[in-house]
Design a protein around this motif. Structure first.
Motif, PDB file in Angstrom:
ATOM      1  N   ARG A   1      -1.942   4.892   9.495  1.00 15.54           N
ATOM      2  CA  ARG A   1      -2.413   4.036   8.400  1.00 15.54           C
ATOM      3  C   ARG A   1      -1.760   2.667   8.331  1.00 15.54           C
ATOM      4  O   ARG A   1      -2.270   1.769   7.671  1.00 15.54           O
ATOM      5  CB  ARG A   1      -2.187   4.747   7.049  1.00 15.54           C
ATOM      6  CG  ARG A   1      -3.047   5.986   6.867  1.00 15.54           C
ATOM      7  CD  ARG A   1      -2.935   6.520   5.458  1.00 15.54           C
ATOM      8  NE  ARG A   1      -3.830   7.641   5.229  1.00 15.54           N
ATOM      9  CZ  ARG A   1      -4.013   8.232   4.058  1.00 15.54           C
ATOM     10  NH1 ARG A   1      -3.358   7.795   3.007  1.00 15.54           N
ATOM     11  NH2 ARG A   1      -4.836   9.245   3.930  1.00 15.54           N
ATOM     12  N   ALA A   2      -0.617   2.484   8.977  1.00 13.93           N
ATOM     13  CA  ALA A   2       0.116   1.234   8.833  1.00 13.93           C
ATOM     14  C   ALA A   2      -0.491   0.117   9.665  1.00 13.93           C
ATOM     15  O   ALA A   2      -1.024   0.340  10.753  1.00 13.93           O
ATOM     16  CB  ALA A   2       1.576   1.433   9.228  1.00 13.93           C
ATOM     17  N   ALA A   3      -0.394  -1.102   9.142  1.00 17.89           N
ATOM     18  CA  ALA A   3      -0.711  -2.281   9.945  1.00 17.89           C
ATOM     19  C   ALA A   3       0.407  -2.449  10.966  1.00 17.89           C
ATOM     20  O   ALA A   3       1.580  -2.362  10.615  1.00 17.89           O
ATOM     21  CB  ALA A   3      -0.799  -3.518   9.051  1.00 17.89           C
ATOM     22  N   PRO A   4       0.077  -2.634  12.253  1.00 14.34           N
ATOM     23  CA  PRO A   4       1.127  -2.721  13.275  1.00 14.34           C
ATOM     24  C   PRO A   4       2.013  -3.935  13.072  1.00 14.34           C
ATOM     25  O   PRO A   4       1.555  -5.012  12.709  1.00 14.34           O
ATOM     26  CB  PRO A   4       0.334  -2.817  14.585  1.00 14.34           C
ATOM     27  CG  PRO A   4      -1.019  -3.313  14.195  1.00 14.34           C
ATOM     28  CD  PRO A   4      -1.272  -2.794  12.834  1.00 14.34           C
TER      29      PRO A   4
ATOM     30  N   ARG B   1       4.708   9.800   1.334  1.00 16.00           N
ATOM     31  CA  ARG B   1       4.904   8.423   1.805  1.00 16.00           C
ATOM     32  C   ARG B   1       6.104   7.779   1.127  1.00 16.00           C
ATOM     33  O   ARG B   1       6.889   7.071   1.759  1.00 16.00           O
ATOM     34  CB  ARG B   1       3.636   7.595   1.552  1.00 16.00           C
ATOM     35  CG  ARG B   1       2.443   8.009   2.397  1.00 16.00           C
ATOM     36  CD  ARG B   1       1.353   6.944   2.366  1.00 16.00           C
ATOM     37  NE  ARG B   1       0.842   6.722   1.022  1.00 16.00           N
ATOM     38  CZ  ARG B   1      -0.222   7.339   0.514  1.00 16.00           C
ATOM     39  NH1 ARG B   1      -0.858   8.251   1.247  1.00 16.00           N
ATOM     40  NH2 ARG B   1      -0.644   7.071  -0.704  1.00 16.00           N
ATOM     41  N   LEU B   2       6.257   8.028  -0.178  1.00 17.85           N
ATOM     42  CA  LEU B   2       7.395   7.465  -0.902  1.00 17.85           C
ATOM     43  C   LEU B   2       8.703   8.030  -0.372  1.00 17.85           C
ATOM     44  O   LEU B   2       9.683   7.290  -0.182  1.00 17.85           O
ATOM     45  CB  LEU B   2       7.254   7.755  -2.397  1.00 17.85           C
ATOM     46  CG  LEU B   2       8.408   7.284  -3.286  1.00 17.85           C
ATOM     47  CD1 LEU B   2       8.564   5.766  -3.213  1.00 17.85           C
ATOM     48  CD2 LEU B   2       8.197   7.722  -4.734  1.00 17.85           C
TER      49      LEU B   2
ATOM     50  N   ARG C   1       0.817  -1.220   0.000  1.00 18.65           N
ATOM     51  CA  ARG C   1       0.000   0.000   0.000  1.00 18.65           C
ATOM     52  C   ARG C   1       0.856   1.278   0.000  1.00 18.65           C
ATOM     53  O   ARG C   1       0.329   2.377   0.048  1.00 18.65           O
ATOM     54  CB  ARG C   1      -0.922   0.000   1.227  1.00 18.65           C
ATOM     55  CG  ARG C   1      -1.930  -1.136   1.206  1.00 18.65           C
ATOM     56  CD  ARG C   1      -2.530  -1.422   2.586  1.00 18.65           C
ATOM     57  NE  ARG C   1      -3.203  -0.279   3.147  1.00 18.65           N
ATOM     58  CZ  ARG C   1      -2.856   0.292   4.309  1.00 18.65           C
ATOM     59  NH1 ARG C   1      -1.823  -0.148   5.003  1.00 18.65           N
ATOM     60  NH2 ARG C   1      -3.537   1.312   4.767  1.00 18.65           N
ATOM     61  N   GLY C   2       2.188   1.100  -0.068  1.00 14.46           N
ATOM     62  CA  GLY C   2       3.066   2.263  -0.118  1.00 14.46           C
ATOM     63  C   GLY C   2       3.122   3.037   1.176  1.00 14.46           C
ATOM     64  O   GLY C   2       3.297   4.262   1.174  1.00 14.46           O
ATOM     65  N   ILE C   3       2.988   2.337   2.296  1.00 13.52           N
ATOM     66  CA  ILE C   3       2.950   2.997   3.603  1.00 13.52           C
ATOM     67  C   ILE C   3       4.083   2.469   4.480  1.00 13.52           C
ATOM     68  O   ILE C   3       4.303   1.259   4.571  1.00 13.52           O
ATOM     69  CB  ILE C   3       1.580   2.767   4.281  1.00 13.52           C
ATOM     70  CG1 ILE C   3       0.501   3.522   3.509  1.00 13.52           C
ATOM     71  CG2 ILE C   3       1.596   3.199   5.744  1.00 13.52           C
ATOM     72  CD1 ILE C   3      -0.893   3.284   3.991  1.00 13.52           C
ATOM     73  N   HIS C   4       4.801   3.383   5.116  1.00 13.69           N
ATOM     74  CA  HIS C   4       5.918   3.003   5.978  1.00 13.69           C
ATOM     75  C   HIS C   4       5.398   2.378   7.267  1.00 13.69           C
ATOM     76  O   HIS C   4       4.349   2.770   7.787  1.00 13.69           O
ATOM     77  CB  HIS C   4       6.768   4.240   6.296  1.00 13.69           C
ATOM     78  CG  HIS C   4       8.132   3.920   6.802  1.00 13.69           C
ATOM     79  ND1 HIS C   4       8.398   3.734   8.145  1.00 13.69           N
ATOM     80  CD2 HIS C   4       9.313   3.739   6.152  1.00 13.69           C
ATOM     81  CE1 HIS C   4       9.690   3.476   8.299  1.00 13.69           C
ATOM     82  NE2 HIS C   4      10.269   3.462   7.107  1.00 13.69           N
TER      83      HIS C   4
END
Length: 397
Positions: A72-75, A299-300, A63-66
């Motif tokens: 927004r990130a999954a833990p 994000r990138l 998903r392009g998320i750090h």
């Protein structure tokens, strides 16, 4: 008149019939409904595996998320952090959802009840992730998925760590290609019939097998779901950027059809105003799909460890770094001699009896088609430059 104009831009007998039966407004609505349906095709991807396998990191990378994005990130963590099936919609394409699933074989989700508890039916396919050799529970899950006639793919994660460790151990005798081959063969050892194993680093999706995973998913997904997946994929190769451009380009003829049908109304300026609104919405979609909107670029930059300004500096289109709005599009269209002359000619034709309206419809469609292709090419070029900069490639070549 109707058939001639529509034949030039939309090759769909259903739309032609709607036009002939119920008029231009109904046909335009039919085309718009089709486009809306394409933009909202639901795709649900189940990401599963044992605790600590890297499921959440894969969900974030896709998903392009750090991982550090608390909003927004999954833990992530070394312990099982997912206690229930958790949906993570794509930030730019919310119709595509990755589900971070609890590890199979936990107390709450025992292997023999796993598929029932996670509501198996809602998923289009599964990705089973392991950080080393696939375990007994992974194999059991794959066998159950096979029985239910759905697709699954084994992903061996954290490959960059394995390569680094092997290189340190083997020294000058290290051969990356041979090492990857051994890892792939060692993953399953013939436990599952015709297994597909992809070696992936969530930190570096452009390396190893992610492009093969993407290609396989594209080939095996149901036809109407392929574009939904494609447009949501991270830009980890030039090939993906090109495929996205082609998919978006294929829809331009339909938008040109809406433009032509809107030009049927003999009110000066009305068609142009509607076209501008449609173009703003469409170009924003292009921008988000290529990851060139402000949030995606931020994000990138965080993911690749570069200043945001350095990514923006390589973009050369007049859209770069600007908010897409009606004023900007009108300004850029006005700078295009071809588009400006087509628009002026379209408005002039409205006052010619009999021939005027169909000519205006044709010119409106040509203008929209030309303009959207121009902006799509601009953004695809910018996406390529940003991709090369993010990977540290020479963008001046």
């Amino acid at each position: 008149i109707y058939s001639f104009t529509l034949h030039c831009i939309v090759y769909d007998s259903g739309i032609k019939k709607e036009l002939q039966t119920n008029g231009s407004a109904a046909a335009a609505a039919m085309i718009q409904t089709y486009l809306d349906e394409q933009d909202n095709i639901q795709l649900n991807i189940g990401i599963t595996g044992e605790s600590g396998s890297g499921k959440s990191s894969f969900v974030n990378a896709f998903r392009g998320i750090h991982n550090s994005d608390k909003k927004r990130a999954a833990p992530t963590g070394v312990k099982e952090t997912t206690t229930d099936p958790t949906p993570y919609p794509h930030p730019n394409h919310p119709n595509v959802t990755l589900w971070d699933l609890p590890g199979i074989g936990t107390t709450k989700f025992p292997a023999d009840e796993y598929l029932k508890k996670i509501e198996f039916e809602r998923f289009d396919f599964f990705i089973i992730i392991s950080a080393d050799r696939f375990r007994e529970n992974d194999v059991k899950l794959a066998e159950e998925i096979q029985k239910m006639k759905k697709k699954f793919y084994f992903v061996r994660s954290k490959i960059d760590h394995n390569i680094r460790d092997e290189e340190e151990t083997q020294g000058s005798e290290f051969n990356e290609e041979e090492t990857l081959k051994e890892i792939r063969e060692d993953c399953i050892q013939g436990r599952v019939e015709s297994p597909q194993v992809f070696l992936v680093s969530s930190r570096k999706l452009n390396l190893y097998d992610f492009h093969l995973l993407e290609k396989t998913l594209q080939e095996e997904l149901l036809a109407h779901k392929r574009n939904a997946l494609l447009l949501a994929l991270p830009n980890v190769s030039l090939e993906i950027i090109i495929k996205k451009k082609e998919a978006l380009q294929a829809r331009i003829k339909y938008r040109a059809g809406v433009s032509a049908l809107g030009a049927f109304t003999p009110v000066p300026g009305l068609s142009f105003g509607a076209d501008m609104i449609m173009m703003v919405t469409t170009i924003r979609q292009y921008q988000a799909t290529f990851g060139l909107d402000s949030e995606s670029l931020q994000r990138l930059a965080q993911t690749v460890g570069l200043p945001l300004d350095e990514l923006r500096a390589v973009m050369t289109s007049p859209l770069a770094g600007k908010e897409i709005n009606k004023d900007l599009i009108i300004k850029l269209v006005s700078c295009s001699v071809v588009d400006l002359s087509l628009t002026a000619t379209e408005e002039g034709f409205r006052f010619i009896p009999l021939f005027g309206i169909p000519a205006a419809m044709t010119l409106s469609s040509v203008s929209t088609y030309t303009t959207l292709n121009m902006f799509l090419n601009m953004l695809a070029d910018d996406a390529q430059k940003v991709f090369e900069k993010a990977l540290g490639l020479d963008t001046t070549v």
